[in-house]
Design a protein around this motif. Structure first.
Motif, PDB file in Angstrom:
ATOM      1  N   TRP A   1     106.192  82.539  57.660  1.00  0.00           N
ATOM      2  CA  TRP A   1     107.297  82.418  58.631  1.00  0.00           C
ATOM      3  C   TRP A   1     107.150  81.175  59.496  1.00  0.00           C
ATOM      4  N   PHE A   2     106.106  80.397  59.275  1.00  0.00           N
ATOM      5  CA  PHE A   2     105.914  79.165  60.033  1.00  0.00           C
ATOM      6  C   PHE A   2     106.149  77.972  59.115  1.00  0.00           C
ATOM      7  N   THR A   3     106.661  76.888  59.699  1.00  0.00           N
ATOM      8  CA  THR A   3     106.784  75.647  58.940  1.00  0.00           C
ATOM      9  C   THR A   3     105.397  75.049  58.742  1.00  0.00           C
ATOM     10  N   VAL A   4     105.349  73.986  57.949  1.00  0.00           N
ATOM     11  CA  VAL A   4     104.080  73.286  57.719  1.00  0.00           C
ATOM     12  C   VAL A   4     103.470  72.871  59.055  1.00  0.00           C
ATOM     13  N   ARG A   5     104.289  72.258  59.914  1.00  0.00           N
ATOM     14  CA  ARG A   5     103.751  71.786  61.188  1.00  0.00           C
ATOM     15  C   ARG A   5     103.271  72.949  62.048  1.00  0.00           C
ATOM     16  N   GLU A   6     104.040  74.043  62.061  1.00  0.00           N
ATOM     17  CA  GLU A   6     103.632  75.215  62.864  1.00  0.00           C
ATOM     18  C   GLU A   6     102.348  75.829  62.337  1.00  0.00           C
ATOM     19  N   ASN A   7     102.185  75.830  61.004  1.00  0.00           N
ATOM     20  CA  ASN A   7     100.946  76.345  60.432  1.00  0.00           C
ATOM     21  C   ASN A   7      99.751  75.499  60.849  1.00  0.00           C
ATOM     22  N   VAL A   8      99.939  74.172  60.791  1.00  0.00           N
ATOM     23  CA  VAL A   8      98.840  73.287  61.167  1.00  0.00           C
ATOM     24  C   VAL A   8      98.519  73.440  62.657  1.00  0.00           C
ATOM     25  N   ALA A   9      99.574  73.682  63.455  1.00  0.00           N
ATOM     26  CA  ALA A   9      99.387  73.765  64.903  1.00  0.00           C
ATOM     27  C   ALA A   9      98.828  75.116  65.355  1.00  0.00           C
ATOM     28  N   LEU A  10      98.849  76.100  64.464  1.00  0.00           N
ATOM     29  CA  LEU A  10      98.456  77.465  64.861  1.00  0.00           C
ATOM     30  C   LEU A  10      97.124  77.536  65.617  1.00  0.00           C
ATOM     31  N   PRO A  11      96.058  76.882  65.131  1.00  0.00           N
ATOM     32  CA  PRO A  11      94.776  77.000  65.838  1.00  0.00           C
ATOM     33  C   PRO A  11      94.823  76.479  67.271  1.00  0.00           C
ATOM     34  N   LEU A  12      95.804  75.626  67.571  1.00  0.00           N
ATOM     35  CA  LEU A  12      95.900  75.105  68.940  1.00  0.00           C
ATOM     36  C   LEU A  12      96.701  76.038  69.842  1.00  0.00           C
ATOM     37  N   ARG A  13      97.308  77.056  69.245  1.00  0.00           N
ATOM     38  CA  ARG A  13      98.151  77.986  70.030  1.00  0.00           C
ATOM     39  C   ARG A  13      97.434  79.257  70.399  1.00  0.00           C
ATOM     40  N   VAL A  14      96.320  79.550  69.725  1.00  0.00           N
ATOM     41  CA  VAL A  14      95.679  80.860  69.915  1.00  0.00           C
ATOM     42  C   VAL A  14      94.221  80.693  70.323  1.00  0.00           C
ATOM     43  N   GLY A  15      93.628  81.823  70.676  1.00  0.00           N
ATOM     44  CA  GLY A  15      92.207  81.842  70.989  1.00  0.00           C
ATOM     45  C   GLY A  15      91.860  81.027  72.214  1.00  0.00           C
ATOM     46  N   GLY A  16      92.762  81.014  73.200  1.00  0.00           N
ATOM     47  CA  GLY A  16      92.478  80.300  74.443  1.00  0.00           C
ATOM     48  C   GLY A  16      92.524  78.797  74.281  1.00  0.00           C
ATOM     49  N   HIS A  17      93.103  78.322  73.179  1.00  0.00           N
ATOM     50  CA  HIS A  17      93.144  76.894  72.901  1.00  0.00           C
ATOM     51  C   HIS A  17      94.546  76.373  73.174  1.00  0.00           C
ATOM     52  N   LYS A  18      95.026  76.606  74.377  1.00  0.00           N
ATOM     53  CA  LYS A  18      96.432  76.343  74.693  1.00  0.00           C
ATOM     54  C   LYS A  18      96.779  74.865  74.607  1.00  0.00           C
ATOM     55  N   GLY A  19      98.013  74.619  74.225  1.00  0.00           N
ATOM     56  CA  GLY A  19      98.512  73.250  74.176  1.00  0.00           C
ATOM     57  C   GLY A  19      97.843  72.462  73.068  1.00  0.00           C
ATOM     58  N   GLY A  20      96.912  71.640  73.427  1.00  0.00           N
ATOM     59  CA  GLY A  20      96.214  70.863  72.415  1.00  0.00           C
ATOM     60  C   GLY A  20      96.937  69.571  72.121  1.00  0.00           C
ATOM     61  N   ASN A  21      96.267  68.719  71.359  1.00  0.00           N
ATOM     62  CA  ASN A  21      96.815  67.387  71.141  1.00  0.00           C
ATOM     63  C   ASN A  21      97.710  67.358  69.917  1.00  0.00           C
TER      64      ASN A  21
ATOM     65  N   LEU B   1      92.100  85.095  59.060  1.00  0.00           N
ATOM     66  CA  LEU B   1      92.489  83.802  59.621  1.00  0.00           C
ATOM     67  C   LEU B   1      92.530  83.875  61.144  1.00  0.00           C
ATOM     68  N   MET B   2      93.218  84.896  61.665  1.00  0.00           N
ATOM     69  CA  MET B   2      93.356  84.999  63.120  1.00  0.00           C
ATOM     70  C   MET B   2      92.008  85.253  63.785  1.00  0.00           C
ATOM     71  N   ARG B   3      91.168  86.052  63.123  1.00  0.00           N
ATOM     72  CA  ARG B   3      89.835  86.292  63.689  1.00  0.00           C
ATOM     73  C   ARG B   3      89.018  85.009  63.700  1.00  0.00           C
ATOM     74  N   SER B   4      89.113  84.224  62.614  1.00  0.00           N
ATOM     75  CA  SER B   4      88.331  82.992  62.554  1.00  0.00           C
ATOM     76  C   SER B   4      88.762  82.023  63.651  1.00  0.00           C
ATOM     77  N   LEU B   5      89.986  82.198  64.159  1.00  0.00           N
ATOM     78  CA  LEU B   5      90.474  81.340  65.240  1.00  0.00           C
ATOM     79  C   LEU B   5      90.246  81.968  66.615  1.00  0.00           C
ATOM     80  N   SER B   6      89.520  83.082  66.657  1.00  0.00           N
ATOM     81  CA  SER B   6      89.260  83.814  67.903  1.00  0.00           C
ATOM     82  C   SER B   6      90.553  84.225  68.608  1.00  0.00           C
ATOM     83  N   ALA B   7      91.582  84.552  67.848  1.00  0.00           N
ATOM     84  CA  ALA B   7      92.852  84.965  68.448  1.00  0.00           C
ATOM     85  C   ALA B   7      92.691  86.327  69.125  1.00  0.00           C
ATOM     86  N   THR B   8      93.414  86.520  70.226  1.00  0.00           N
ATOM     87  CA  THR B   8      93.384  87.820  70.899  1.00  0.00           C
ATOM     88  C   THR B   8      94.209  88.834  70.093  1.00  0.00           C
TER      89      THR B   8
END
Lengths: 273, 276
Positions: free
Chosen positions: A108-128, B176-183
């Protein structure tokens, strides 16, 4: 741009203490499933230095994916040590990017959204976001950034998976048979690209693979695991100069002997040294 | 009875024509014409009295007299239809949101699952319209009892479907979400909820029909207005054509709501997961 770390050649093959501590240290690691009924890994010893590319091969079910999952912090272990930069692993780390089998993109995410996912979660807000664009650029995905995964070929999907693993700029890249689902030619091209990306980024990579040629092509070392319970049968150094290329690598004098030895180790046909 | 079947049939054949194209539409239209002709002919042939079985022409007349009026008129279908739709939609929203909330809690927590599951299944087996008289006693003959019964009926399909859908996530995506430490909330929002979307829409589709059913049943038991009242009033004066006309209205409304849900699903679940 970084040249391939020369320390790889200087790395001793035995776990003899080097000057710099290994980035990944695995010592006498045990892991079993089903309450100890199934021993998956038994006494694994493996050190990986910063900037090194290590391929891990082994027969199906030997626990190589389990080894990767332990390093990724997704599974625990029963005995021994597993440490990143000297710190025992207790869970997923920001220093680690994981490339999964068959890309594992969110449809359900575009290529860019998939690549950006790690910057959106796990307390990694925003990002470059320039990091996202740069990664899309070097993997030739810029024109496909707004597409959805189902519109992409398998090779392109896995390129997105690699970009996603790199976007937090981790020191370690763990790859779990990333090209297993691709056809032979696409796979060769992906190997070439991965080598280029690795040489540019200077990441430490552990690649799990079924393919002997892929293991040799990419690895500074090839670690061969035994059938279950997995233990390290042998570590083989690949001293073929970089950048390697699909045509010339097979004609390198040390290639046939390496390939034969790995194959014999995997099939259990004695050990011809 | 037979007009409800007719409505269901046209609904199904319309779905098929999406693929079959113009020839499919022509065939189902021809089928309807044959059905209406056979209906009309048999009523006349067997001399059935209009208080048992009206002719299609009489039904059409009743339908038209209810439609071709000022929307604010008390004899038209618009006011009762509005009342029925308002109550069933409110009930559907309340029931679906509640079902999604409890389904989510059950999917996320084994404790909640163990706590709720046996009772949810027991209630699921109970014919819930049988509780309707009790609800009327508690909530009265006004809108409250209609909304309550609709919500109750809409609740269960959403509960079951959201629970199943949220649990049906590929383990690789959770890795995947766990590896990214997602809540847990991030994993729920980014992976589990979109993953469950096809289940949620299927649940919504059922919830919609059940909510309408709930309101009509509550109206049968007593109400000031609504399509259920239109039907019971027509029945009281043996106006069978009027009953048929009201059923046709409800059938068309059901088909339209189903189409709305499907269209919303097509728009929202756009990533072609179903193409596999």
């Amino acid at each position: 741009m970084n040249p391939n770390p020369p320390m790889v050649d200087a790395m001793p093959l035995s776990p003899e203490p080097a000057a710099a501590p290994p980035l990944i240290h695995i010592g006498n690691l045990d892991k079993s499933f089903a309450g100890g009924a199934v021993q998956a890994l038994s006494g694994i010893d493996l050190d990986i230095a910063e900037g090194e590319f290590v391929s891990v091969v082994g027969p199906s079910g030997c626990g190589k994916s389990t080894l990767l999952r332990i390093l990724a912090g997704l599974d625990g272990y029963d005995g021994g040590t597993a440490a990143l930069g000297g710190v025992p692993i207790t869970g997923p780390s920001r220093e680690v990017g994981v490339v999964f089998q068959a890309a594992n993109l969110l449809p359900w995410f575009t290529v860019r959204e998939n690549v950006a996912l790690p910057l959106r979660v796990g307390g990694h807000k925003g990002g470059n976001s320039e990091n996202i664009e740069a990664l899309l650029e070097i993997s030739g995905l810029t024109d496909f950034a707004a597409r959805y995964p189902y519109e992409l070929s398998g090779g392109m999907q896995q390129r997105v998976g690699i970009c996603r693993a790199l976007v937090r700029n981790p020191r370690i890249l763990l790859m779990d048979e990333p090209f297993g689902a691709l056809d032979a030619l696409t796979r060769e091209r992906m190997n070439l690209e991965l080598q280029r990306i690795w040489q540019q980024s200077g990441k430490t990579v552990m690649l799990i693979t079924h393919s002997i040629s892929e293991a040799i092509f990419l690895g500074d070392r090839v670690v061969v695991l035994s059938p279950r319970p997995g233990r390290v049968l042998r570590e083989l150094k690949v001293d073929i100069p970089r950048p390697r290329n699909n045509d010339t690598i097979i004609s390198h004098p040390s290639y046939p002997a390496l390939a034969r030895e790995i194959r014999h180790l995997l099939t259990g046909q004695g050990e011809d040294a | 009875m037979s007009s409800a079947t007719t409505a269901a049939n046209t609904g199904r054949s319309r779905k098929r024509t999406d693929k079959a194209g113009a020839s499919g539409t022509a065939i189902s239209a021809a089928g309807l014409v044959v059905l209406l002709a056979a209906w009309s002919a048999s009523v006349q042939m067997f001399h059935l009295p209009p208080y048992i079985m009206p002719t299609p022409q009489a039904v059409w007349h009743a339908l038209w007299s209810g439609l071709a009026v000022n929307p604010a008129s008390r004899v038209g279908y618009y006011l009762p239809l509005w009342s029925t739709m308002k109550n069933s939609m409110l009930g559907m929203v309340i029931g679906s949101v509640g079902g999604l909330a409890l389904g989510s809690a059950m999917a996320e927590s084994r404790l909640v699952e163990k706590l709720v599951m046996p009772y949810a299944f027991a209630l699921q087996c109970l014919p819930k319209v049988a509780i309707a008289p009790l609800v009327v006693i508690w909530a009265g003959f006004g809108d409250g009892s209609k909304i309550t019964i609709s919500a109750m009926l809409a609740f269960f399909p959403m509960l079951v479907n959201s629970f199943a859908g949220l649990r049906a996530v590929e383990p690789e995506r959770l890795d995947l979400m766990r590896s990214l430490s997602a809540t847990p909330l991030e994993t729920y929002r980014i992976v589990k909820l979109p993953n469950a979307a096809p289940y949620l829409f299927a649940g919504l589709d059922m919830a919609m029909v059940y909510a309408l059913l709930g309101t009509i049943v509550a109206e049968f038991l007593g109400a000031q207005q609504g399509m259920g009242v239109v039907i019971t009033q027509a029945q009281a004066v043996s106006d069978v054509a009027g009953v048929f006309a009201a059923l046709i209205i409800l059938g068309v409304v059901g088909i339209l709501m189903h189409a709305v849900v499907r269209e919303a699903e097509r728009k929202i679940v756009h990533w072609g997961e179903r193409k596999k």
